[in-house]
Design an enzyme around this catalytic site. Structure first.
Site, PDB file in Angstrom:
ATOM      1  CG  ASP A  10      -0.367  -0.121   2.512  1.00  0.00           C
ATOM      2  OD1 ASP A  10       0.876  -0.196   2.584  1.00  0.00           O
ATOM      3  OD2 ASP A  10      -1.119  -0.144   3.508  1.00  0.00           O
ATOM      4  CD  GLU A  69       0.144  -1.676   7.962  1.00  0.00           C
ATOM      5  OE1 GLU A  69      -0.284  -0.922   8.868  1.00  0.00           O
ATOM      6  OE2 GLU A  69       0.720  -1.263   6.935  1.00  0.00           O
ATOM      7  CD  GLU A  79       7.575  -0.481   7.799  1.00  0.00           C
ATOM      8  OE1 GLU A  79       6.638  -1.180   7.384  1.00  0.00           O
ATOM      9  OE2 GLU A  79       7.777   0.680   7.385  1.00  0.00           O
TER      10      GLU A  79
HETATM   11  O1  KIV Z   1       3.553  -1.141   1.642  1.00  0.00           O
HETATM   12  C1  KIV Z   1       4.731  -1.517   1.688  1.00  0.00           C
HETATM   13  O2  KIV Z   1       5.561  -1.215   0.810  1.00  0.00           O
HETATM   14  C2  KIV Z   1       5.133  -2.332   2.830  1.00  0.00           C
HETATM   15  C3  KIV Z   1       6.605  -2.586   2.996  1.00  0.00           C
HETATM   16  C4  KIV Z   1       7.272  -1.380   3.498  1.00  0.00           C
HETATM   17  C5  KIV Z   1       6.854  -3.763   3.854  1.00  0.00           C
HETATM   18  O3  KIV Z   1       4.335  -2.750   3.586  1.00  0.00           O
END
Ligand code: KIV
Length: 271
Positions: free
Chosen positions: A51, A122, A189
């Site tokens: 996202d 998430e 992260e």
């Molecule tokens: O949306 C994204 O690019 C992510 C990465 C940073 C893991 O979730």
């Protein structure tokens, strides 16, 4: 004798086997067909339709505005390009937080309309019911803990998470819960490397780190960041492998100058 040139697709089982063998897993984002073709052809194991498209493709400040329809559009372009990589697609903000039925419906749309191979979501124990319901439908799920950008307005900052024991313990508990539910991997992260190592060692499923140190089972970066297309974005965890902003800028400047001076097209470039 015929040579079998068929490309073997990476699956969630392959990713699990890599963890067992201690083979590192490479993951990069892509959001469109042309970029995904290069990312896939270069041997990346997992392509994440993140996202982060909200930031790098649409120019939003956060990941919150991108819609499920927009994610499906990006994901379907990437799926058409990926011949080898496992394609994982983010469930965007607002597409799963309501309840587990909404989460399942969103995941089904991503799998059905984009042809994705897995979804990423998430959160930890608070989304357990949704994760479980998606998994029950046969959809592989990747977790995402630590700095979860969809919660940026709760955090208030993009700095390192889980530096203090209470948050670190919640992360350990969340990781174990996601594994117990059946997730095939977890993105960690921006957390301390020591915590990421501890979590990676304690899990049977692979961890994929971004700003989480070298002991994760794999690494992920946003493609625009690692290629140096985002000129100003240089966090400590980012290794920039190219300077595409300047390379593209110079090429475009040369084109503009050639058009204005009437040196493009020349006689060989016309019919
Ligand atoms: O949306 C994204 O690019 C992510 C990465 C940073 C893991 O979730």
């Amino acid at each position: 004798m015929s040579v079998n040139k068929e490309i073997k697709r990476i699956t969630t089982n392959t990713i699990q086997e890599m963890k067992v063998r201690g083979e590192k897993i490479s993951m990069l984002t892509a959001y469109d067909y042309s970029m995904a073709t290069i990312v896939d052809d270069a041997g990346t194991d997992i392509i994440l339709v993140g996202d982060s498209a909200s930031n790098v493709m649409a120019g939003h400040e956060t990941t919150l505005p991108i819609t499920l329809d927009q994610m499906i559009y990006h994901a379907s372009s990437v799926v058409r390009a990926a011949k080898r990589a496992l394609v994982v697609v983010d469930l965007p903000f607002g597409s799963y937080q309501g309840n587990s039925k909404e989460a399942l419906n969103s995941a089904i749309r991503i799998m059905k309309e984009a042809g994705a191979h897995a979804v990423k979501i998430e959160g930890g124990v608070e989304i357990a019911e949704s994760v479980s319901r998606i998994l029950t439908a046969g959809i592989p799920v990747m977790g995402h803990l630590g700095l979860t950008p969809q919660s940026i307005y709760k955090f208030g900052t993009y700095t390192v998470r889980a530096k203090h024991e209470a948050e670190a313990q919640k992360l350990r508990d969340d990781a174990l819960k996601l594994q117990e539910l059946g997730c095939f991997g977890i993105v960690l992260e921006k957390i301390p490397a020591k915590l990421a190592q501890e979590v990676s060692d304690s899990l049977q499923i692979p961890t994929i780190g971004i700003g989480a140190g070298q002991h994760c089972d794999g690494q992920v970066l946003v493609i625009h960041d690692m290629l140096g297309i985002n000129k100003g974005f240089k966090p400590r965890f980012l290794r920039q492998y190219s300077n595409l902003y300047d390379i593209m800028h110079d090429a475009i400047k040369n084109y503009n100058s050639d058009v204005k001076s009437n040196s493009f097209p020349n006689e060989k470039e016309q019919y």
